[in-house]
Design a protein around this motif. Structure first.
Motif, PDB file in Angstrom:
ATOM      1  N   LEU A  30      -5.525  -4.939   9.659  1.00  0.00           N
ATOM      2  CA  LEU A  30      -4.951  -3.744   9.040  1.00  0.00           C
ATOM      3  C   LEU A  30      -5.648  -2.483   9.526  1.00  0.00           C
ATOM      4  O   LEU A  30      -6.812  -2.502   9.943  1.00  0.00           O
ATOM      5  N   ASP A  31      -4.936  -1.362   9.467  1.00  0.00           N
ATOM      6  CA  ASP A  31      -5.576  -0.074   9.695  1.00  0.00           C
ATOM      7  C   ASP A  31      -6.506   0.222   8.518  1.00  0.00           C
ATOM      8  O   ASP A  31      -6.354  -0.341   7.423  1.00  0.00           O
ATOM      9  N   GLU A  32      -7.438   1.123   8.716  1.00  0.00           N
ATOM     10  CA  GLU A  32      -8.501   1.337   7.735  1.00  0.00           C
ATOM     11  C   GLU A  32      -7.998   1.700   6.327  1.00  0.00           C
ATOM     12  O   GLU A  32      -8.481   1.130   5.335  1.00  0.00           O
ATOM     13  N   TRP A  53      -7.466  -0.353   0.792  1.00  0.00           N
ATOM     14  CA  TRP A  53      -6.615  -0.625  -0.378  1.00  0.00           C
ATOM     15  C   TRP A  53      -6.623  -2.113  -0.710  1.00  0.00           C
ATOM     16  O   TRP A  53      -6.755  -2.498  -1.881  1.00  0.00           O
ATOM     17  N   LEU A  54      -6.503  -2.957   0.321  1.00  0.00           N
ATOM     18  CA  LEU A  54      -6.502  -4.405   0.093  1.00  0.00           C
ATOM     19  C   LEU A  54      -7.828  -4.857  -0.507  1.00  0.00           C
ATOM     20  O   LEU A  54      -7.853  -5.694  -1.421  1.00  0.00           O
ATOM     21  N   ASP A  55      -8.939  -4.303  -0.030  1.00  0.00           N
ATOM     22  CA  ASP A  55     -10.244  -4.650  -0.595  1.00  0.00           C
ATOM     23  C   ASP A  55     -10.283  -4.363  -2.091  1.00  0.00           C
ATOM     24  O   ASP A  55     -10.814  -5.161  -2.879  1.00  0.00           O
ATOM     25  N   ALA A  73       0.838  -1.200   0.000  1.00  0.00           N
ATOM     26  CA  ALA A  73       0.000   0.000   0.000  1.00  0.00           C
ATOM     27  C   ALA A  73       0.876   1.255   0.000  1.00  0.00           C
ATOM     28  O   ALA A  73       0.586   2.242  -0.706  1.00  0.00           O
ATOM     29  N   TRP A  74       1.946   1.222   0.790  1.00  0.00           N
ATOM     30  CA  TRP A  74       2.914   2.344   0.784  1.00  0.00           C
ATOM     31  C   TRP A  74       3.508   2.528  -0.606  1.00  0.00           C
ATOM     32  O   TRP A  74       3.630   3.654  -1.108  1.00  0.00           O
ATOM     33  N   PHE A  75       3.895   1.417  -1.235  1.00  0.00           N
ATOM     34  CA  PHE A  75       4.515   1.466  -2.555  1.00  0.00           C
ATOM     35  C   PHE A  75       3.572   2.149  -3.552  1.00  0.00           C
ATOM     36  O   PHE A  75       3.990   3.026  -4.317  1.00  0.00           O
ATOM     37  N   GLU A  76       2.295   1.749  -3.540  1.00  0.00           N
ATOM     38  CA  GLU A  76       1.339   2.313  -4.491  1.00  0.00           C
ATOM     39  C   GLU A  76       1.104   3.801  -4.238  1.00  0.00           C
ATOM     40  O   GLU A  76       0.911   4.579  -5.171  1.00  0.00           O
ATOM     41  N   ARG A  77       1.110   4.205  -2.971  1.00  0.00           N
ATOM     42  CA  ARG A  77       0.905   5.624  -2.634  1.00  0.00           C
ATOM     43  C   ARG A  77       2.127   6.468  -2.958  1.00  0.00           C
ATOM     44  O   ARG A  77       2.015   7.609  -3.400  1.00  0.00           O
TER      45      ARG A  77
END
Length: 603
Positions: A587-589, A594-596, A338-342
């Protein structure tokens, strides 16, 4: 704490002068050449700095290789993982790179040795099998293969580091799942069953598993460097530097075994193996110890180390630990993705900064012990090197195309290893095609069903079929065995052309087909899998399959959907549903959302 370094460890410019110094030493010893393997007395994949002779001499920093230095020429032999890397790290005017499999050292020696030549080797560093092959090549050429008492590389390595002295610690029996006494009893029963009087091993992984101990003598694997002699009846002996034991650890272990210094191996063998059949694994035991057994009057009985198979089959506690470790690691890896994508699209991230970020997310678990190997964080053409190691010198920016990250962690309850290939921006139709074919191979292994007694060699082609259809392949095995808070590369189980050990429930392996376009891009998708017995209605044989342990989304953006069958689409959707349902609540929200999104069903 940083568990990996990005310093450039290769020094190709020093290769010529060090080769010259070695030749000078060989002349003093009356030798015409010398063999320098990439190994230590324990045949470890990761060696302590004091044992990195091949790297010091040649500059090559890979985990497998061997050099042969003659008076007028020298060659370095590496496998398909390192054919590009070796040319970047070694002075090729001094060392000619050769393919370890296609042109092994014994074949090359047969063409260059002349009658009467003397080729030296260190019997403490080469396995019985290696010595046998190289000796046969020398004798066929009319040359002799000469064991040295002191390694000539050590004689010229004036600033050689001191051997490691990390403390030995006990591995909690709740995590090991079996007591030391029980493991020794099971091993001794195996020895008696095979009519063996004893087994000797220089494999530190065997001692670590058998005696429920761990240490820190090498990077990325919690090993205490040690040796063991286990008789079929009576007390085993653990050989390790006494300075590594606290009084409490020594007292606990002494209830089950004698503890001796490595320098006492010869004396202990002399007093205990005369006339007895001693199992030595010729692929692992170095020739020096085989010689000591024979000199002590023992009968060398060649065969696989019985500890290896016992260790390979994980018990219920180890399986539970592996699942827990993969859930924990999955959370860290999803946070990283998620960090990578952001971050990557709007920032100037590099291979090093990405590797550092992933390490930070794993450290955030609070229980990370180490990485299980240096992260292969690779952009563009660097990803075409299967075992690429990023350094400050090779560091590339993350640019549009494929980014490949292969990494793993050591937790006290399990060892992880995961690879994901991430699309950064648009990728070409060719890249999508190759990505999808690699994914098809990955899914084929994940869905494999096979009868009891089948080996990894019989499954290996499943992972390659989609690539073979278009006339390509990959030059590494499809999967390696994995230990339980031990080596991320563990035998004897593996999925490869050489994987002849039958797969059994409880074995953990990697599933990692790939594709590499040299100079352009690389693709690999890897999960760890656990062999399990499966029920098939009407089955006439005991059947096995795989439980996937690794939990992290697979990038669906580069998939060419028309290449996937409905069964393959169903597997991917079911896997992503499992990832979402297992990790989402942890995970945090923002990361959960993002995972969803990235695990929604396709097709």
């Amino acid at each position: 704490m940083a568990f990996q370094s990005f310093d450039e460890i290769s020094q190709p410019s020093l290769g010529p002068s060090r080769a010259t110094a070695l030749r000078g030493k060989l002349a003093e010893l009356g030798l015409d050449g010398f063999v320098v393997p990439r190994s230590d007395e324990h045949q470890n994949e990761y060696c302590p700095p004091s044992e990195e002779r091949l790297s010091w001499l040649t500059g090559f920093a890979g985990s497998a290789g061997i050099a042969v230095v003659l008076k007028d020429q020298a060659s370095i032999f590496v496998d398909g993982r390192y054919t590009v890397q070796v040319r970047e790290q070694v002075d090729t005017s001094t060392y000619t790179p050769r393919h370890l499999i296609e042109e092994p050292p014994e074949k090359w020696l047969g063409s260059v040795l002349k009658p009467g030549m003397k080729l030296g080797y260190d019997p403490r560093l080469q396995s019985m099998n290696e010595v046998e092959r190289l000796r046969a090549a020398c004798e066929k050429a009319g040359a002799s293969f000469v064991a040295v008492k002191e390694n000539p590389v050590d004689a010229i390595w004036t600033d050689r580091p001191a051997p490691p002295l990390a403390q030995i610690v006990l591995h909690d029996v709740a995590l090991a799942g079996e007591s030391v006494a029980s493991k020794i009893e099971r091993l001794q029963a195996k020895l008696r069953e095979q009519k063996l009087d004893a087994v000797f091993t220089n494999d530190a992984h065997a001692s670590a598993w058998l005696f429920n101990i761990r240490g820190g003598d090498v990077s990325h694997t919690p090993l205490p460097l040690s040796y063991a002699l286990v008789p079929a009846e009576g007390q085993p002996t653990l050989f390790a530097d006494g300075r590594k034991f606290s009084n409490a650890v020594r007292d606990e272990l002494s209830q089950h075994m004698a503890i001796a210094e490595p320098r006492q191996i010869e004396a202990v063998l002399a007093g205990s193996v005369k006339g007895k059949a001693v199992r030595l694994d010729p692929a692992m035991v170095v020739e020096h110890f085989a010689t000591l057994v024979e000199q002590a009057g023992g009968k060398v009985q060649k065969g696989g180390d019985p500890v290896a198979l016992l260790r390979a089959v994980k018990n219920e506690a180890e399986r539970a630990g592996a699942r827990a470790a993969h859930i924990r690691d999955g959370v860290a890896f999803v946070n990283f993705l998620a960090w990578f994508e952001r971050t990557v699209p709007g920032a100037k991230e590099t291979e090093i900064s990405v590797a550092e970020a992933l390490e930070r997310f794993r450290e955030g678990t609070g229980v990370l012990k180490d990485l299980s190997f240096p992260s292969i964080s690779s952009a563009g053409p660097n990803a075409a090197l299967p075992h690429y190691r990023v350094s400050h010198a090779s560091n590339r920016a993350v640019t549009p195309g494929f980014f490949l990250i292969d990494s793993g962690a050591q937790y006290v309850d399990g060892t992880t290893d995961i690879t994901r290939t991430i699309a950064v921006g648009e990728v070409s139709p060719e890249m999508k095609d190759r990505y999808t074919r690699v994914l098809k191979g990955h899914i084929a292994i994940s869905l494999a069903r096979f009868p009891k007694g089948a080996s990894g060699a019989q499954l290996d082609s499943f992972a390659r079929a989609a690539l073979w259809e278009i006339g390509t392949d990959f030059d590494h095995g499809t999967g390696h065995g994995v230990g339980s808070y031990l080596s991320v590369h563990e035998g004897p189980q593996r999925i490869s052309k050489l994987g002849t050990t039958p797969l059994e429930p409880g074995m953990i392996l990697s599933n990692e087909p790939g594709y590499y376009r040299v100079g352009a891009f690389g693709i690999r998708i890897e999960n760890l899998v656990l062999v399990e017995e499966i029920a098939i209605e009407g089955a006439e044989r005991t059947m096995y399959g795989f439980e996937t342990l690794t939990l992290a989304p697979i990038d669906v953006r580069p998939i060419e959907l028309s290449l996937l069958t409905q069964r393959e689409i169903d597997w991917l959707n079911a896997y992503h549903a499992q990832v979402r349902e297992t990790l989402g609540p942890l995970l945090d929200e923002p990361e959960r959302q993002w995972l969803d999104e990235v695990t929604q069903a396709i097709g």
